[in-house]
Write a protein that holds these residues in place. Structure first.
Motif, PDB file in Angstrom:
ATOM      1  N   PRO A  45      60.361  59.757  94.810  1.00 24.93           N
ATOM      2  CA  PRO A  45      59.562  59.559  94.791  1.00 24.93           C
ATOM      3  C   PRO A  45      58.270  59.308  93.616  1.00 24.93           C
ATOM      4  O   PRO A  45      57.605  58.820  93.337  1.00 24.93           O
ATOM      5  CB  PRO A  45      59.105  58.381  96.023  1.00 24.93           C
ATOM      6  CG  PRO A  45      60.746  58.515  96.276  1.00 24.93           C
ATOM      7  CD  PRO A  45      61.230  59.719  96.306  1.00 24.93           C
ATOM      8  N   GLY A  46      57.863  60.957  94.619  1.00 22.37           N
ATOM      9  CA  GLY A  46      56.928  61.225  94.013  1.00 22.37           C
ATOM     10  C   GLY A  46      56.446  62.187  92.354  1.00 22.37           C
ATOM     11  O   GLY A  46      55.458  61.858  91.635  1.00 22.37           O
ATOM     12  N   LEU A  47      58.098  62.287  91.716  1.00 22.36           N
ATOM     13  CA  LEU A  47      58.232  61.870  90.395  1.00 22.36           C
ATOM     14  C   LEU A  47      57.821  60.606  90.002  1.00 22.36           C
ATOM     15  O   LEU A  47      57.450  60.393  88.389  1.00 22.36           O
ATOM     16  CB  LEU A  47      59.704  62.178  89.579  1.00 22.36           C
ATOM     17  CG  LEU A  47      59.886  64.201  90.088  1.00 22.36           C
ATOM     18  CD1 LEU A  47      61.036  64.386  89.740  1.00 22.36           C
ATOM     19  CD2 LEU A  47      58.260  65.179  88.985  1.00 22.36           C
ATOM     20  N   ASP A  49      56.024  58.321  91.242  1.00 25.50           N
ATOM     21  CA  ASP A  49      54.159  58.181  90.867  1.00 25.50           C
ATOM     22  C   ASP A  49      53.327  59.150  89.815  1.00 25.50           C
ATOM     23  O   ASP A  49      52.780  58.631  88.795  1.00 25.50           O
ATOM     24  CB  ASP A  49      53.669  58.906  92.403  1.00 25.50           C
ATOM     25  CG  ASP A  49      54.365  57.583  93.464  1.00 25.50           C
ATOM     26  OD1 ASP A  49      54.775  56.771  93.136  1.00 25.50           O
ATOM     27  OD2 ASP A  49      53.838  58.493  94.822  1.00 25.50           O
ATOM     28  N   LEU A  50      54.123  60.266  89.292  1.00 26.54           N
ATOM     29  CA  LEU A  50      53.731  61.415  88.282  1.00 26.54           C
ATOM     30  C   LEU A  50      54.192  60.119  87.672  1.00 26.54           C
ATOM     31  O   LEU A  50      53.167  60.476  86.086  1.00 26.54           O
ATOM     32  CB  LEU A  50      54.709  62.890  88.429  1.00 26.54           C
ATOM     33  CG  LEU A  50      53.965  62.817  86.952  1.00 26.54           C
ATOM     34  CD1 LEU A  50      52.212  64.028  87.322  1.00 26.54           C
ATOM     35  CD2 LEU A  50      54.698  64.940  87.684  1.00 26.54           C
ATOM     36  N   LEU A  51      55.080  59.780  86.561  1.00 27.70           N
ATOM     37  CA  LEU A  51      55.792  59.935  86.046  1.00 27.70           C
ATOM     38  C   LEU A  51      54.322  58.142  85.056  1.00 27.70           C
ATOM     39  O   LEU A  51      53.886  58.011  84.293  1.00 27.70           O
ATOM     40  CB  LEU A  51      57.090  59.055  85.676  1.00 27.70           C
ATOM     41  CG  LEU A  51      57.653  57.580  84.413  1.00 27.70           C
ATOM     42  CD1 LEU A  51      57.313  58.846  83.373  1.00 27.70           C
ATOM     43  CD2 LEU A  51      58.916  56.916  84.923  1.00 27.70           C
ATOM     44  N   LEU A  52      54.331  56.981  86.668  1.00 29.27           N
ATOM     45  CA  LEU A  52      53.425  56.067  86.747  1.00 29.27           C
ATOM     46  C   LEU A  52      52.185  56.313  86.195  1.00 29.27           C
ATOM     47  O   LEU A  52      52.008  55.937  85.432  1.00 29.27           O
ATOM     48  CB  LEU A  52      53.335  55.642  87.393  1.00 29.27           C
ATOM     49  CG  LEU A  52      54.527  54.778  87.937  1.00 29.27           C
ATOM     50  CD1 LEU A  52      53.991  53.862  88.682  1.00 29.27           C
ATOM     51  CD2 LEU A  52      55.206  53.438  86.527  1.00 29.27           C
ATOM     52  N   PHE A  53      51.875  58.223  86.706  1.00 31.91           N
ATOM     53  CA  PHE A  53      50.490  58.319  86.162  1.00 31.91           C
ATOM     54  C   PHE A  53      50.546  58.541  84.475  1.00 31.91           C
ATOM     55  O   PHE A  53      49.596  58.102  84.486  1.00 31.91           O
ATOM     56  CB  PHE A  53      49.843  59.252  87.358  1.00 31.91           C
ATOM     57  CG  PHE A  53      48.520  60.142  87.050  1.00 31.91           C
ATOM     58  CD1 PHE A  53      47.367  59.483  87.187  1.00 31.91           C
ATOM     59  CD2 PHE A  53      48.588  61.487  86.084  1.00 31.91           C
ATOM     60  CE1 PHE A  53      46.024  60.294  86.651  1.00 31.91           C
ATOM     61  CE2 PHE A  53      47.955  62.159  85.890  1.00 31.91           C
ATOM     62  CZ  PHE A  53      45.933  61.246  86.083  1.00 31.91           C
ATOM     63  N   VAL A  54      51.025  59.183  84.100  1.00 38.76           N
ATOM     64  CA  VAL A  54      50.958  60.123  83.242  1.00 38.76           C
ATOM     65  C   VAL A  54      51.321  58.481  82.106  1.00 38.76           C
ATOM     66  O   VAL A  54      50.485  58.674  81.148  1.00 38.76           O
ATOM     67  CB  VAL A  54      52.419  60.998  82.707  1.00 38.76           C
ATOM     68  CG1 VAL A  54      51.919  61.305  81.357  1.00 38.76           C
ATOM     69  CG2 VAL A  54      51.765  61.971  83.458  1.00 38.76           C
TER      70      VAL A  54
END
Length: 74
Positions: A45-47, A49-54
């Protein structure tokens, strides 16, 4: 490209402003995403979140380059 934005008399890099807006958007999207079952299918799930942020950060930057520069130039 808009390189700086003036906030209360202080010039701030535009990328920093868009990054803060993207981080707030991801924070607000986390709760609805955790409630749907697709969240359990994601490996990490952290990845996600990172994908959504980018993606949101990139989208905000692209929209700002496209629309704000033409709006400010006119």
């Amino acid at each position: 490209m808009i390189e700086e934005i003036q906030l209360l008399g202080v010039y701030v890099p535009a990328a920093l402003v868009w990054a803060v807006v993207a981080a707030v958007a991801v924070y607000l999207l986390r709760v609805p995403l955790q409630r749907i079952p697709a969240e359990k299918l994601v490996w990490h799930p952290g990845l996600l979140d990172l994908l959504l942020f980018v993606l949101i950060w990139w989208g905000l930057g692209a929209l700002a380059d496209t629309y704000l520069t033409s709006w400010l130039a006119s």
